[in-house]
Write a protein that holds these residues in place. Structure first.
Motif, PDB file in Angstrom:
ATOM      1  N   LEU A   1       0.737  -1.058   0.007  1.00 33.64           N
ATOM      2  CA  LEU A   1       0.154   0.060   0.070  1.00 33.64           C
ATOM      3  C   LEU A   1       0.904   1.209  -0.044  1.00 33.64           C
ATOM      4  O   LEU A   1       1.708   1.386   0.783  1.00 33.64           O
ATOM      5  N   LEU A   2       0.599   2.194  -0.982  1.00 34.48           N
ATOM      6  CA  LEU A   2       1.425   3.248  -1.034  1.00 34.48           C
ATOM      7  C   LEU A   2       0.479   4.533  -0.935  1.00 34.48           C
ATOM      8  O   LEU A   2      -0.532   4.528  -1.614  1.00 34.48           O
ATOM      9  N   VAL A   3       0.443   5.434   0.112  1.00 34.15           N
ATOM     10  CA  VAL A   3      -0.077   6.515   0.320  1.00 34.15           C
ATOM     11  C   VAL A   3       0.582   7.790  -0.056  1.00 34.15           C
ATOM     12  O   VAL A   3       1.828   7.974   0.366  1.00 34.15           O
TER      13      VAL A   3
ATOM     14  N   VAL B   1       5.413  -1.244  -5.885  1.00 29.85           N
ATOM     15  CA  VAL B   1       4.046  -1.743  -5.607  1.00 29.85           C
ATOM     16  C   VAL B   1       3.764  -2.845  -6.434  1.00 29.85           C
ATOM     17  O   VAL B   1       3.938  -2.914  -7.683  1.00 29.85           O
ATOM     18  N   VAL B   2       3.329  -4.049  -5.492  1.00 27.44           N
ATOM     19  CA  VAL B   2       3.281  -5.213  -6.071  1.00 27.44           C
ATOM     20  C   VAL B   2       2.029  -5.098  -7.075  1.00 27.44           C
ATOM     21  O   VAL B   2       1.115  -4.595  -6.834  1.00 27.44           O
TER      22      VAL B   2
ATOM     23  N   LEU C   1      -2.101  -1.519  -3.684  1.00 22.50           N
ATOM     24  CA  LEU C   1      -2.988  -0.267  -3.817  1.00 22.50           C
ATOM     25  C   LEU C   1      -2.214   0.926  -3.666  1.00 22.50           C
ATOM     26  O   LEU C   1      -1.060   1.005  -3.079  1.00 22.50           O
ATOM     27  N   VAL C   2      -2.710   2.220  -4.516  1.00 24.19           N
ATOM     28  CA  VAL C   2      -2.036   3.433  -4.332  1.00 24.19           C
ATOM     29  C   VAL C   2      -3.226   4.286  -3.995  1.00 24.19           C
ATOM     30  O   VAL C   2      -4.174   4.295  -4.740  1.00 24.19           O
ATOM     31  N   ALA C   3      -3.207   5.077  -2.877  1.00 23.37           N
ATOM     32  CA  ALA C   3      -4.219   6.029  -2.309  1.00 23.37           C
ATOM     33  C   ALA C   3      -3.476   7.429  -2.448  1.00 23.37           C
ATOM     34  O   ALA C   3      -2.599   7.730  -1.970  1.00 23.37           O
TER      35      ALA C   3
ATOM     36  N   LEU D   1      -6.323   3.505  -6.189  1.00 23.84           N
ATOM     37  CA  LEU D   1      -6.041   2.883  -7.311  1.00 23.84           C
ATOM     38  C   LEU D   1      -5.387   1.448  -7.094  1.00 23.84           C
ATOM     39  O   LEU D   1      -4.773   1.305  -6.178  1.00 23.84           O
ATOM     40  N   ARG D   2      -5.728   0.581  -7.980  1.00 28.90           N
ATOM     41  CA  ARG D   2      -4.997  -0.966  -7.803  1.00 28.90           C
ATOM     42  C   ARG D   2      -4.168  -0.981  -8.879  1.00 28.90           C
ATOM     43  O   ARG D   2      -4.547  -0.652 -10.280  1.00 28.90           O
ATOM     44  N   LYS D   3      -2.943  -1.437  -8.499  1.00 28.07           N
ATOM     45  CA  LYS D   3      -2.100  -1.468  -9.992  1.00 28.07           C
ATOM     46  C   LYS D   3      -2.332  -2.921 -10.605  1.00 28.07           C
ATOM     47  O   LYS D   3      -2.514  -3.903  -9.987  1.00 28.07           O
ATOM     48  N   ARG D   4      -2.489  -2.852 -11.672  1.00 31.21           N
ATOM     49  CA  ARG D   4      -3.311  -4.131 -12.455  1.00 31.21           C
ATOM     50  C   ARG D   4      -2.176  -5.254 -12.388  1.00 31.21           C
ATOM     51  O   ARG D   4      -0.959  -5.320 -12.412  1.00 31.21           O
ATOM     52  N   GLY D   5      -2.750  -6.435 -12.368  1.00 27.73           N
ATOM     53  CA  GLY D   5      -1.999  -7.804 -11.904  1.00 27.73           C
ATOM     54  C   GLY D   5      -2.734  -8.677 -11.172  1.00 27.73           C
ATOM     55  O   GLY D   5      -3.801  -8.513 -10.855  1.00 27.73           O
ATOM     56  N   ALA D   6      -1.953  -9.852 -10.639  1.00 27.52           N
ATOM     57  CA  ALA D   6      -2.812 -10.732  -9.739  1.00 27.52           C
ATOM     58  C   ALA D   6      -3.262 -10.138  -8.524  1.00 27.52           C
ATOM     59  O   ALA D   6      -2.338  -9.069  -8.223  1.00 27.52           O
TER      60      ALA D   6
END
Length: 264
Positions: free
Chosen positions: A189-191, A212-213, A217-219, A255-260
């Motif tokens: 999680l990155l804020v 970010v894996v 998530l990125v807020a 936001l969610r980084k696309r991937g598994a």
């Protein structure tokens, strides 16, 4: 993971016993000898200042719990001064509690309201570490309304002590880019709540987004006001399809980084 932070996380370093401490058994003493009167006066003054803040703060938190029927963690967060709403802090708490498979990194601490929400959430969840990055150098926000500087660090430290999250939160007092330059570990999680100009927020995400894996998530704070560069950056990220929008609470967009899938 970030070099010095990783070394600090070890109890006493490798191959060495515990260093000289001011604590031994049940006695408290200075490892290099008795405190001089001037030093004792400064220590006493610091403790007096903390106690002066602690008593009314605990009363206020107790009142929030009783009158507003708030859970203990939300009452603790609400009792901390800062620029985040209760809704936004509840979101950060939920995100931190769900985070796993990597640590939590926060860019921009101010007085620690969001930091404490993350720390309490992580403690109630998978207990991943929270790293808060802020240089605490003189800074004026893009709209000229908020001025931040070294004096705000005192409030941050005081609030972390009051909220009892000092063991969950690691403070990194340097620029975002400098901290990222030595980083190695995964971030769940990155804020991003530092410089809200386009160059500032794009620079923060450019430095940290690679850690970010997939599914992480990125807020981003102040994500709805067109006067901030955050809005423009989010549009670009969604257009590039590297991230997908998850939710918005208050002025924070997640936001969610696309991937598994990584964390919920």
């Amino acid at each position: 993971m970030w070099g010095s932070a990783a070394r600090a996380a070890a109890p006493w370093g490798s191959g060495a016993g515990a260093p000289d401490s001011i604590f031994a058994g049940r006695r408290v003493y200075a490892s290099r000898g008795p405190l001089r009167p001037s030093e004792a006066g400064r220590v006493g003054s610091a403790l007096s200042d903390l106690l002066r803040w602690a008593a009314p703060w605990y009363r206020y938190r107790r009142r929030l719990r009783r009158r507003h029927r708030r859970p203990a963690h939300l009452a603790t967060i609400a009792a901390i001064d800062g620029m985040l709403s209760n809704e936004e802090c509840a979101l950060l708490y939920e995100l931190a509690r769900a985070a796993q498979g990597g640590c939590i990194v926060e860019i921009g601490a101010f007085h620690g309201k969001g930091t404490i929400a993350l720390g309490l959430g992580a403690r109630d969840g998978a207990r991943v570490p929270v790293y808060s990055v802020d240089p605490f150098l003189p800074y004026t926000g893009p709209l000229g309304r908020h001025r931040i500087g070294p004096g705000d660090k005192t409030a941050l430290l005081r609030n972390l002590l009051l909220a009892d999250v000092t063991e969950q939160v690691w403070l990194i007092h340097t620029h975002s880019a400098e901290a990222a330059a030595g980083w190695q570990g995964p971030v769940a999680l990155l804020v991003v709540d530092g410089d809200h100009s386009y160059d500032g927020v794009a620079g923060d995400l450019g430095c940290w987004g690679r850690f970010v894996v997939p599914g992480g998530l990125v807020a981003l704070d102040d994500s709805l006001d067109e006067r901030f560069g955050v809005v423009r950056l989010i549009r670009e990220l969604l257009t590039a399809a590297e991230y997908e929008r998850v939710r918005t609470a208050g002025k924070i967009t997640v936001l969610r980084k696309r991937g598994a899938p990584h964390c919920t």
